[in-house]
Design an enzyme around this catalytic site. Structure first.
Site, PDB file in Angstrom:
ATOM      1  N   SER A 137      -0.396 -10.061  -6.997  1.00 41.81           N
ATOM      2  CA  SER A 137      -1.781  -9.039  -7.067  1.00 41.81           C
ATOM      3  C   SER A 137      -1.454  -8.252  -5.548  1.00 41.81           C
ATOM      4  CB  SER A 137      -2.733 -10.003  -6.933  1.00 41.81           C
ATOM      5  OG  SER A 137      -4.236  -9.385  -6.404  1.00 41.81           O
ATOM      6  N   TYR A 151      -7.961   0.752  -5.413  1.00 42.02           N
ATOM      7  CA  TYR A 151      -6.649  -0.358  -6.248  1.00 42.02           C
ATOM      8  C   TYR A 151      -7.064  -1.568  -5.945  1.00 42.02           C
ATOM      9  CZ  TYR A 151      -1.593  -2.457  -4.627  1.00 42.02           C
ATOM     10  OH  TYR A 151      -1.128  -3.094  -4.960  1.00 42.02           O
ATOM     11  N   LYS A 155      -7.390  -5.298  -8.059  1.00 39.03           N
ATOM     12  CA  LYS A 155      -6.678  -6.307  -7.875  1.00 39.03           C
ATOM     13  C   LYS A 155      -7.706  -7.357  -8.031  1.00 39.03           C
ATOM     14  CE  LYS A 155      -2.387  -4.650  -7.054  1.00 39.03           C
ATOM     15  NZ  LYS A 155      -0.974  -5.076  -9.217  1.00 39.03           N
TER      16      LYS A 155
HETATM   17  P1  NDP Z   1       7.502   0.680  -7.769  1.00 42.21           P
HETATM   18  O1  NDP Z   1       6.466   1.946  -7.817  1.00 42.21           O
HETATM   19  O2  NDP Z   1       8.393   0.696  -7.262  1.00 42.21           O
HETATM   20  O3  NDP Z   1       6.695  -0.017  -9.264  1.00 42.21           O
HETATM   21  C1  NDP Z   1       6.303  -0.118 -10.027  1.00 42.21           C
HETATM   22  C2  NDP Z   1       6.200  -0.529 -11.301  1.00 42.21           C
HETATM   23  O4  NDP Z   1       5.381  -0.307 -12.099  1.00 42.21           O
HETATM   24  C3  NDP Z   1       7.006   0.744 -11.844  1.00 42.21           C
HETATM   25  O5  NDP Z   1       8.453   0.326 -13.000  1.00 42.21           O
HETATM   26  C4  NDP Z   1       6.520   1.355 -13.136  1.00 42.21           C
HETATM   27  O6  NDP Z   1       7.480   2.451 -13.940  1.00 42.21           O
HETATM   28  C5  NDP Z   1       5.314   0.499 -13.375  1.00 42.21           C
HETATM   29  N1  NDP Z   1       4.478   0.898 -14.567  1.00 42.21           N
HETATM   30  C6  NDP Z   1       3.715   1.762 -14.306  1.00 42.21           C
HETATM   31  N2  NDP Z   1       2.973   2.058 -14.387  1.00 42.21           N
HETATM   32  C7  NDP Z   1       3.190   1.174 -15.577  1.00 42.21           C
HETATM   33  C8  NDP Z   1       2.696   1.061 -17.253  1.00 42.21           C
HETATM   34  N3  NDP Z   1       1.654   1.495 -17.642  1.00 42.21           N
HETATM   35  N4  NDP Z   1       3.526   0.085 -17.982  1.00 42.21           N
HETATM   36  C9  NDP Z   1       4.663  -0.244 -18.438  1.00 42.21           C
HETATM   37  N5  NDP Z   1       4.832  -0.286 -16.429  1.00 42.21           N
HETATM   38  C10 NDP Z   1       4.497   0.779 -15.792  1.00 42.21           C
HETATM   39  O7  NDP Z   1       6.135  -0.315  -6.632  1.00 42.21           O
HETATM   40  P2  NDP Z   1       5.899  -2.274  -6.358  1.00 42.21           P
HETATM   41  O8  NDP Z   1       7.701  -2.612  -7.126  1.00 42.21           O
HETATM   42  O9  NDP Z   1       5.757  -2.100  -5.405  1.00 42.21           O
HETATM   43  O10 NDP Z   1       5.179  -2.289  -7.237  1.00 42.21           O
HETATM   44  C11 NDP Z   1       5.192  -3.207  -8.203  1.00 42.21           C
HETATM   45  C12 NDP Z   1       3.405  -4.101  -7.997  1.00 42.21           C
HETATM   46  O11 NDP Z   1       3.688  -4.530  -7.429  1.00 42.21           O
HETATM   47  C13 NDP Z   1       2.758  -3.145  -8.599  1.00 42.21           C
HETATM   48  O12 NDP Z   1       1.610  -3.795  -9.272  1.00 42.21           O
HETATM   49  C14 NDP Z   1       2.051  -3.544  -7.114  1.00 42.21           C
HETATM   50  O13 NDP Z   1       0.664  -2.814  -6.550  1.00 42.21           O
HETATM   51  C15 NDP Z   1       2.414  -4.134  -6.179  1.00 42.21           C
HETATM   52  N6  NDP Z   1       2.316  -4.344  -5.023  1.00 42.21           N
HETATM   53  C16 NDP Z   1       3.344  -3.370  -4.617  1.00 42.21           C
HETATM   54  C17 NDP Z   1       3.236  -3.882  -3.162  1.00 42.21           C
HETATM   55  C18 NDP Z   1       4.123  -3.318  -1.910  1.00 42.21           C
HETATM   56  O14 NDP Z   1       4.462  -2.978  -0.674  1.00 42.21           O
HETATM   57  N7  NDP Z   1       5.020  -2.707  -2.621  1.00 42.21           N
HETATM   58  C19 NDP Z   1       2.278  -4.523  -2.086  1.00 42.21           C
HETATM   59  C20 NDP Z   1       0.985  -5.191  -2.966  1.00 42.21           C
HETATM   60  C21 NDP Z   1       1.562  -5.294  -4.492  1.00 42.21           C
HETATM   61  P3  NDP Z   1       7.083   3.857 -14.363  1.00 42.21           P
HETATM   62  O15 NDP Z   1       8.989   3.978 -13.946  1.00 42.21           O
HETATM   63  O16 NDP Z   1       7.918   3.974 -15.240  1.00 42.21           O
HETATM   64  O17 NDP Z   1       6.402   4.770 -13.323  1.00 42.21           O
END
Ligand code: NDP
Length: 281
Positions: A137, A151, A155
């Site tokens: 989340s 967003y 969540k």
């Molecule tokens: P990134 O953008 O680095 O990673 C997001 C990932 O999600 C990528 O691998 C992307 O793949 C993938 N993705 C997006 N859409 C799809 C889909 N339809 N099917 C499969 N994969 C998909 O961001 P984060 O690592 O930060 O994000 C990961 C999670 O952490 C998310 O749920 C985000 O909401 C949550 N989060 C992040 C925070 C932060 O500060 N970073 C804070 C709080 C929560 P692709 O390479 O193909 O685009």
């Protein structure tokens, strides 16, 4: 958790948190099913990987894709111990700046996507009478502010359903962990954040939040590998919490929000309580 090698199944493993969870799990000697929309983005993992790594294509919004990836995982490793529903992205913009199609698409990935993968994994976990579902989340899944409503809505939805799911599957030996990170150094801002076109009526009010969300890139305090280790510690605990906040920013914000909720409840409880039907009505 079983004493045999655990298998982690991770969505969105191509970057950020997902990649870090996969790297961490491999470094611990676990089996890893690293899934991504574009598996060529998992080349760095494949380079360090071995027979404990399975790379599988999975767009969490594509019907039937979760079942395919889960079937491949079961065929290779015999089971899935930990599912990490991590795939996601963000929208920045006020409600009036955000077309409904954008909000629905966000919900498809962040909420329905996680549900679809969970649905595909649960029968296998029930069969083994063990497993953990980790739903990524955000601190924005507990609280929200102007400009991130869409967003947060995804969540909040994820958290609401996770809370119910935790009760539904507890008797099968399956646990649910909601993870609420603060700002972590991933590609979310540079690649996973969609800024909606600014509307004149909101330009001034949201200028600050738009700037903060943009400027945060590369300055976030959180280390995704340490997040993976923290999740593993929680999973290993017999007293695993339902919610795990990651990062001091998330801990402070969630604490303040919970306190405000309690303060309002105390101040307004007599008004709210005085709503019973009178005796005889
Ligand atoms: P990134 O953008 O680095 O990673 C997001 C990932 O999600 C990528 O691998 C992307 O793949 C993938 N993705 C997006 N859409 C799809 C889909 N339809 N099917 C499969 N994969 C998909 O961001 P984060 O690592 O930060 O994000 C990961 C999670 O952490 C998310 O749920 C985000 O909401 C949550 N989060 C992040 C925070 C932060 O500060 N970073 C804070 C709080 C929560 P692709 O390479 O193909 O685009």
């Amino acid at each position: 958790m079983s004493t045999s090698t655990p298998t982690w199944f991770i969505t969105g493993a191509s970057s950020g948190f997902g990649l870090a969870y996969a790297q961490y799990a491999l470094s611990k000697g676990y089996n890893v099913v690293a899934t991504a929309r574009a598996t060529e983005k998992l080349q760095s993992l494949q380079a360090e990987g071995d027979r404990r790594l399975l790379v599988a294509e999975l767009d969490v919004t594509r019907t039937g894709a979760a079942e395919q990836a889960v079937t491949a995982a079961i065929a290779k490793f015999g089971g899935i111990d930990v599912l990490i529903n991590n795939a996601g992205y963000a929208i920045v913009g006020a409600l009036e700046e955000t077309p409904e199609t954008e909000i629905r698409a966000l919900m498809e990935t962040n909420f329905f996507g996680a549900m679809a993968v969970t649905r595909a994994v649960l029968p296998h976990m029930r069969e083994k009478a063990r497993g953990a579902i980790v739903n990524i989340s955000s601190m924005g899944g507990q609280m929200s502010f102007a400009g991130v409503g869409a967003y947060s809505a995804t969540k909040f939805a994820l958290e609401g359903y996770s809370e119910a799911l935790a009760q539904e599957v507890a008797s099968f030996g399956i646990r649910v962990l909601i993870v609420e990170p603060g700002a972590f150094r991933t590609s979310l801002v540079s690649q996973g954040e969609r800024f909606m076109p600014s509307h004149d009526a909101y330009r001034e009010a949201l200028a600050g939040v738009r700037k903060v969300m943009r400027d945060m890139d590369g300055t976030q305090a959180g280390d995704p590998l340490k997040a993976a280790a923290a999740i593993d510690i929680a999973l290993a605990s017999e007293n695993m919490p339902l919610r795990l906040q990651l990062g001091d920013d998330a801990i402070d914000a969630v604490r303040q929000h919970a306190q405000r909720l309690l303060d309002d409840l105390e101040i307004w409880k007599d008004v709210g309580s005085n709503t019973r039907l009178d005796a005889g009505d």
